[in-house]
Scaffold this motif. Sequence first.
Motif, short mmCIF file in Angstrom:
data_model
loop_
_atom_site.label_atom_id
_atom_site.label_comp_id
_atom_site.label_asym_id
_atom_site.label_seq_id
_atom_site.Cartn_x
_atom_site.Cartn_y
_atom_site.Cartn_z
N ARG A 99 0.81 -1.34 0.04
CA ARG A 99 -0.01 0.05 -0.06
C ARG A 99 1.02 1.17 -0.01
NH1 ARG A 99 -5.42 -1.03 1.98
NH2 ARG A 99 -5.28 0.90 3.11
N VAL A 100 1.95 1.25 0.61
CA VAL A 100 2.80 2.27 0.70
C VAL A 100 3.39 2.63 -0.75
CG1 VAL A 100 5.04 3.31 1.36
CG2 VAL A 100 3.42 2.14 3.16
N ARG A 101 4.02 1.70 -1.24
CA ARG A 101 4.39 1.71 -2.66
C ARG A 101 3.27 2.30 -3.64
NH1 ARG A 101 6.64 -3.39 -1.38
NH2 ARG A 101 5.16 -4.30 -2.56
N GLN A 102 2.09 1.73 -3.56
CA GLN A 102 0.91 2.21 -4.22
C GLN A 102 0.76 3.82 -4.11
OE1 GLN A 102 -2.95 -0.38 -4.44
NE2 GLN A 102 -1.50 -1.81 -3.38
N LEU A 103 0.71 4.11 -2.87
CA LEU A 103 0.46 5.38 -2.60
C LEU A 103 1.57 6.61 -3.04
CD1 LEU A 103 -1.43 7.38 -0.98
CD2 LEU A 103 -0.22 7.08 1.28
N ASP A 104 2.90 6.02 -2.88
CA ASP A 104 4.00 6.64 -3.33
C ASP A 104 3.84 6.89 -4.78
OD1 ASP A 104 6.55 7.71 -2.92
OD2 ASP A 104 7.30 6.33 -4.18
N ALA A 105 3.71 5.75 -5.47
CA ALA A 105 3.44 5.84 -6.90
C ALA A 105 2.22 7.06 -7.46
CB ALA A 105 3.05 4.48 -7.65
N MET A 106 1.29 6.78 -6.78
CA MET A 106 0.08 7.47 -7.20
C MET A 106 0.38 9.14 -6.86
SD MET A 106 -3.76 7.22 -5.84
CE MET A 106 -3.37 7.82 -4.08
N MET A 107 1.22 9.38 -5.78
CA MET A 107 1.54 10.75 -5.46
C MET A 107 2.64 11.25 -6.54
SD MET A 107 -0.36 11.40 -2.83
CE MET A 107 0.45 13.24 -2.59
N LYS A 108 3.34 10.56 -6.85
CA LYS A 108 4.45 10.96 -8.15
C LYS A 108 3.74 11.41 -9.23
CE LYS A 108 8.53 8.38 -6.35
NZ LYS A 108 9.46 7.42 -6.69
N ASN A 109 2.68 10.42 -9.64
CA ASN A 109 1.67 10.75 -10.81
C ASN A 109 1.11 12.00 -10.67
OD1 ASN A 109 2.73 8.62 -12.26
ND2 ASN A 109 0.70 7.38 -12.02
N ALA A 110 0.54 12.44 -9.37
CA ALA A 110 -0.17 13.68 -9.31
C ALA A 110 0.66 14.67 -9.51
CB ALA A 110 -0.75 13.28 -7.96
N GLY A 111 2.08 14.47 -8.72
CA GLY A 111 2.93 15.56 -8.78
C GLY A 111 3.10 15.96 -10.03
N ALA A 112 3.43 14.94 -11.03
CA ALA A 112 4.16 15.28 -12.31
C ALA A 112 2.81 15.78 -13.15
CB ALA A 112 4.48 13.84 -13.12
N GLY A 113 1.80 15.50 -12.85
CA GLY A 113 0.60 16.04 -13.82
C GLY A 113 -0.07 17.25 -13.00
N GLN A 114 0.33 17.62 -11.87
CA GLN A 114 -0.07 18.78 -10.99
C GLN A 114 -1.81 18.56 -10.85
OE1 GLN A 114 1.88 21.43 -9.97
NE2 GLN A 114 3.46 19.98 -10.36
N TYR A 115 -2.14 17.26 -10.27
CA TYR A 115 -3.39 17.03 -10.12
C TYR A 115 -3.60 17.10 -8.64
CZ TYR A 115 -3.17 14.53 -14.66
OH TYR A 115 -2.88 13.88 -15.94
N GLY A 116 -4.68 17.96 -8.24
CA GLY A 116 -5.27 17.71 -6.82
C GLY A 116 -6.14 16.48 -6.91
N ILE A 117 -5.71 15.53 -5.82
CA ILE A 117 -6.25 14.42 -5.66
C ILE A 117 -6.61 14.02 -4.16
CG2 ILE A 117 -5.05 13.28 -7.63
CD1 ILE A 117 -3.43 11.78 -5.68
N LYS A 118 -7.85 13.40 -3.94
CA LYS A 118 -8.26 12.86 -2.71
C LYS A 118 -8.14 11.29 -2.66
CE LYS A 118 -10.43 12.53 1.25
NZ LYS A 118 -9.85 13.03 2.50
N GLY A 119 -7.26 10.74 -1.82
CA GLY A 119 -7.06 9.38 -1.69
C GLY A 119 -8.33 8.45 -1.15
N ALA A 120 -8.40 7.34 -1.71
CA ALA A 120 -9.46 6.55 -1.45
C ALA A 120 -9.17 5.05 -1.44
CB ALA A 120 -10.65 6.97 -1.71
N GLU A 121 -9.84 4.23 -0.62
CA GLU A 121 -9.65 2.66 -0.53
C GLU A 121 -10.65 2.01 -1.38
OE1 GLU A 121 -8.63 -0.68 2.55
OE2 GLU A 121 -8.72 1.23 3.18
N VAL A 122 -10.47 1.05 -2.05
CA VAL A 122 -11.39 0.25 -2.80
C VAL A 122 -11.84 -0.66 -1.44
CG1 VAL A 122 -11.92 -1.38 -4.56
CG2 VAL A 122 -10.33 0.46 -5.00
N ILE A 123 -13.43 -0.68 -1.38
CA ILE A 123 -13.91 -1.21 -0.42
C ILE A 123 -14.80 -2.67 -0.88
CG2 ILE A 123 -13.81 0.23 1.54
CD1 ILE A 123 -16.68 0.95 1.00
N ALA A 124 -15.11 -2.30 -2.21
CA ALA A 124 -16.09 -3.49 -2.91
C ALA A 124 -15.75 -3.39 -4.30
CB ALA A 124 -17.50 -3.08 -2.42
N ILE A 125 -16.11 -4.51 -5.04
CA ILE A 125 -15.67 -4.68 -6.53
C ILE A 125 -17.23 -5.14 -7.06
CG2 ILE A 125 -14.51 -5.93 -8.15
CD1 ILE A 125 -12.06 -6.24 -6.45
N GLY A 126 -17.54 -4.40 -7.97
CA GLY A 126 -18.80 -4.83 -8.57
C GLY A 126 -19.77 -4.25 -7.91
N ALA A 127 -20.85 -3.34 -8.37
CA ALA A 127 -22.03 -2.90 -7.86
C ALA A 127 -22.90 -4.01 -8.00
CB ALA A 127 -22.33 -1.58 -8.82
#
Length: 368
Positions: A99-127
Amino acid sequence: MRDTRESRLLLVLLIAIAFALITVDIRGGEESPVDGARQAAATVFGPVENGVAAAVDPVGNAIGAVRDSGDRHDRIAALERENAALKARLGSDDRNNSRVRQLDAMMKNAGAGQYGIKGAEVIAIGAAQGFSWTITIDAGSNDGIKRDMTVLNGQGLVGRVTTVGPDTATVLLASDPDFTVGTRMERTDELGFATGQGSRPLSVQFLNGKAKVKKGDRLVTFGSSKDKPFVPGVPVGEVVRVDPSGGDLTRTVYVKPYVGFTKLDIVGIVVQAPREDPRDMVLPKKPEKPKPTPTVTVTLQPNGDLVDGGGKVVGNIHEKPGTKPTGNTTGEQAGNTGNSTRNPAGNSTANADNAADSGNAANDQEQG
């Protein structure tokens, strides 16, 4: 015994005598006048009491065990919960690292694209509705999430928000057949539309039927009007197959998405679009191609010389380790040959002189 007046008086009298004896026994202490009678009674009734106790103890123990079983069960349950929690903490190290690696990679992408993001966790698959490729995240309107927001992770485009509740939201994944996003190809800027195909690669139709596309070309999101539902520059995937154009107005290629839709955990919702299009800045860096190792071509001459491409002699197959180059050796051999030619002649002349001297000496001896 019938309940008569005499029997009740007798009972009262016996109780009074018993209390009197108890009082005398307590006040008398060790010198009590009834001590002998008590010891005699203990001698007579002691064995009976032990037998009764032996017979009754198992029943009492069983009753006590039943009474205490609830407490023991609670203690066992508490210990089992503690063990489960300990195992969960010990076994979650790998997941936490992931999870730390995922979060780090996501923050790097957000920084490269200058996106303002809100982190969230997947709690279910398929509605619950239909068989759509969707996920449910633990962020909603209370967290500033709105419909038609772009969702990404450390690899690239995940999907877009379709339904928002107070504390949760539903995201339609880019692999869903109802999902379509505008794309732009790296370098050439060719535009197209990518459509989900479930577990298969995305199908992308380029607007230019003659667009030059090859395997390995990379695509990003083109962006939408007012950045909804898609912001520009989010990595989409790489081309894995190109269909022949066939003279059609559009050209279809197939793109493997960067995101693994079956193993989503941490995602980011773009709540603030970039001020400028990041173009290809968010795409991962391509691995550098290894530099070729220079090769030297050597030609073998009839005399054994090894000559490189520039005509320079670099060796000779007849040379032995530690010997001098071929040219020097030839010169020395020539010199030695000359010396050998001269020395025999010189030696022969000297031998003739020596023979003449010997003959003169013999003549002198005969004359004498």
